[in-house]
Design an enzyme around this catalytic site. Structure first.
Site, PDB file in Angstrom:
ATOM      1  CD  GLU A   1      44.275  50.731  40.890  1.00  0.00           C
ATOM      2  OE1 GLU A   1      44.345  49.922  41.841  1.00  0.00           O
ATOM      3  OE2 GLU A   1      44.522  50.418  39.715  1.00  0.00           O
TER       4      GLU A   1
ATOM      5  CG  ASP B   1      37.684  48.005  34.131  1.00  0.00           C
ATOM      6  OD1 ASP B   1      38.573  48.614  34.758  1.00  0.00           O
ATOM      7  OD2 ASP B   1      37.927  47.196  33.214  1.00  0.00           O
TER       8      ASP B   1
END
Length: 416
Positions: free
Chosen positions: A275, A356
């Site tokens: 995030e 990611d």
């Protein structure tokens, strides 16, 4: 027959058939053989259960989509919009308030139609598959709060747009655009402070290993945090989640209690690192800019259809008004909105891959992140083998197998 009516009915039919095709292909893409990456994580019975869960939800969604499509077509053909307009005008209010009443009637009808589907999904489907923790009292309270927010957050800009177009004509589109952009920006600040607490209790995360680990990671990335909070997500579902909200120094982390219960510290931090990656890679800003541009085009196109007689004839309307123009235009805008949604999802999936990569290169624990993704997938009974068309149309995140395989290729020693 009215050309606008033909166009609107065609749009509704094509949209329905295209969605129907995507869902059927998605069911046919189900693979009874468990992918190698999930062996040892997805037990055979749980994997079969996930496929039954998808099948049940898909069939339910198709029934709901069919009912709603037929209801909209019927409402148009029998003059339902004109009846709503008559009721709104009978109150003898000014034109802007009349528009709010008109829109309120339409939304109320839609919400009432949706209510039994929402109830069935929560108390039958989610209950059957072990997810539901929602009590009837909570369900009713959530609905009432949602409707109140819809009246306030939806009503204010709708009222302003009616007044602007009625006062300045088609040229008002640019002021409506700027106003909605500013209003949307303000909501992003209000949302974590006033709206989220209406539905969940936010408590500061207790001192301990997890809080220390999160703060260490945030400090290492020079990522300012207002606080770390735990949410009582288990009041409604056993599914786990985490998210950031707010901007700048007002940013705060929200962790579902279900996530804390089911995941290790390293797994949770790896998810939060993902995030953080969205912020560091400016994905939030890019999405906001994309939203601004699409809203601008929408209002520009809307300016050509304000008070269009042919459009009002298609909806069996006796009187022309700015407020009804806004709602009728939404039907014509559906194909363009559909394309923008697909493009937005394409960018979103790319952003997920970038986030990611950020996670595994800054936290340097790709195994923990992969394990977190696997646990979340198994816990939520997520589909491992979605059809490409379904992904193309609806997925804002890449399928989990593709994410795991991509993460396995990342070199943690490279800088993000």
């Amino acid at each position: 027959m009215n050309l606008y009516l033909i166009a609107i009915l065609t749009i509704l039919a094509v949209n329905y058939l295209f969605r129907f095709l995507a869902e059927i292909l998605n069911l046919r893409a189900l693979d009874p053989d468990l992918p190698e990456e999930f062996k040892g994580y997805y037990q055979p019975e749980s994997y079969r259960k996930s496929q039954r869960y998808l099948t049940t939800n898909t069939k339910f969604n198709l029934v709901q989509e069919t009912v709603f499509t037929l209801a909209v077509v019927g409402f148009i053909l029998i003059g339902g919009f004109n009846l709503a307009d008559r009721i709104a005008r009978s109150l003898n209010l000014n034109f802007a308030l009349t528009g709010l009443i008109f829109a309120g009637i339409i939304i109320f009808v839609a919400q009432i139609l949706e209510l039994p589907f929402s109830w069935y999904r929560t108390f039958v489907i989610e209950e059957r598959y072990g997810f539901n923790q929602t009590r009837v009292k909570t369900f009713i309270a959530d609905k009432l709060k949602s409707w109140l927010l819809l009246v306030i957050i939806g009503g204010l800009p709708f009222y302003a747009i009616i007044v602007l177009f009625a006062s300045f004509g088609p040229g008002a589109w640019i002021w409506c655009w700027l106003g909605v952009v500013i209003f949307s920006w303000l909501i992003t600040f209000i949302y974590p402070l006033l709206i989220l607490p209406l539905f969940n209790k936010f408590r500061p995360l207790e001192d301990g290993e997890l809080k220390n680990a999160v703060n260490r990671y945030a400090d290492s990335q020079k990522f300012a945090l207002k606080g770390i909070y735990k949410i009582d997500g288990s009041r409604r579902s056993t599914k786990a989640n985490a998210f950031f909200c707010g901007f700048g120094k007002s940013r705060r982390i929200a962790l579902y209690d279900t996530l804390i219960q089911k995941h290790s510290v390293s797994e949770i931090v790896s998810v939060l690192a993902h995030e953080v990656g969205h912020y560091k890679k400016n994905h939030i800003l890019k999405n906001f800019i994309y939203s601004i541009l699409t809203k601008g085009l929408m209002f520009y196109l809307l300016s050509f259809f304000i008070n269009n007689p042919g459009l009002f004839e298609a909806f069996r309307m006796e009187q022309i008004s700015v407020y009804a123009s806004l709602i009728f235009f939404s039907f014509l805008y559906t194909p363009i909105g559909f394309i923008f949604s697909i493009v937005g999802n394409l960018f979103s999936r790319r952003h997920e891959y970038e986030a990611d990569r950020f996670s595994v290169t800054t936290y340097d624990q790709p195994e923990a992140f992969i394990l977190a993704l696997k646990k979340l997938t198994v816990n939520n009974l997520s589909n491992l083998t979605p059809h490409h068309l379904k992904v193309f149309l609806d997925y804002s995140h890449p399928p989990v197998l593709e994410r795991i395989r991509q993460i396995s290729r990342f070199n943690p020693e490279k800088s993000p």
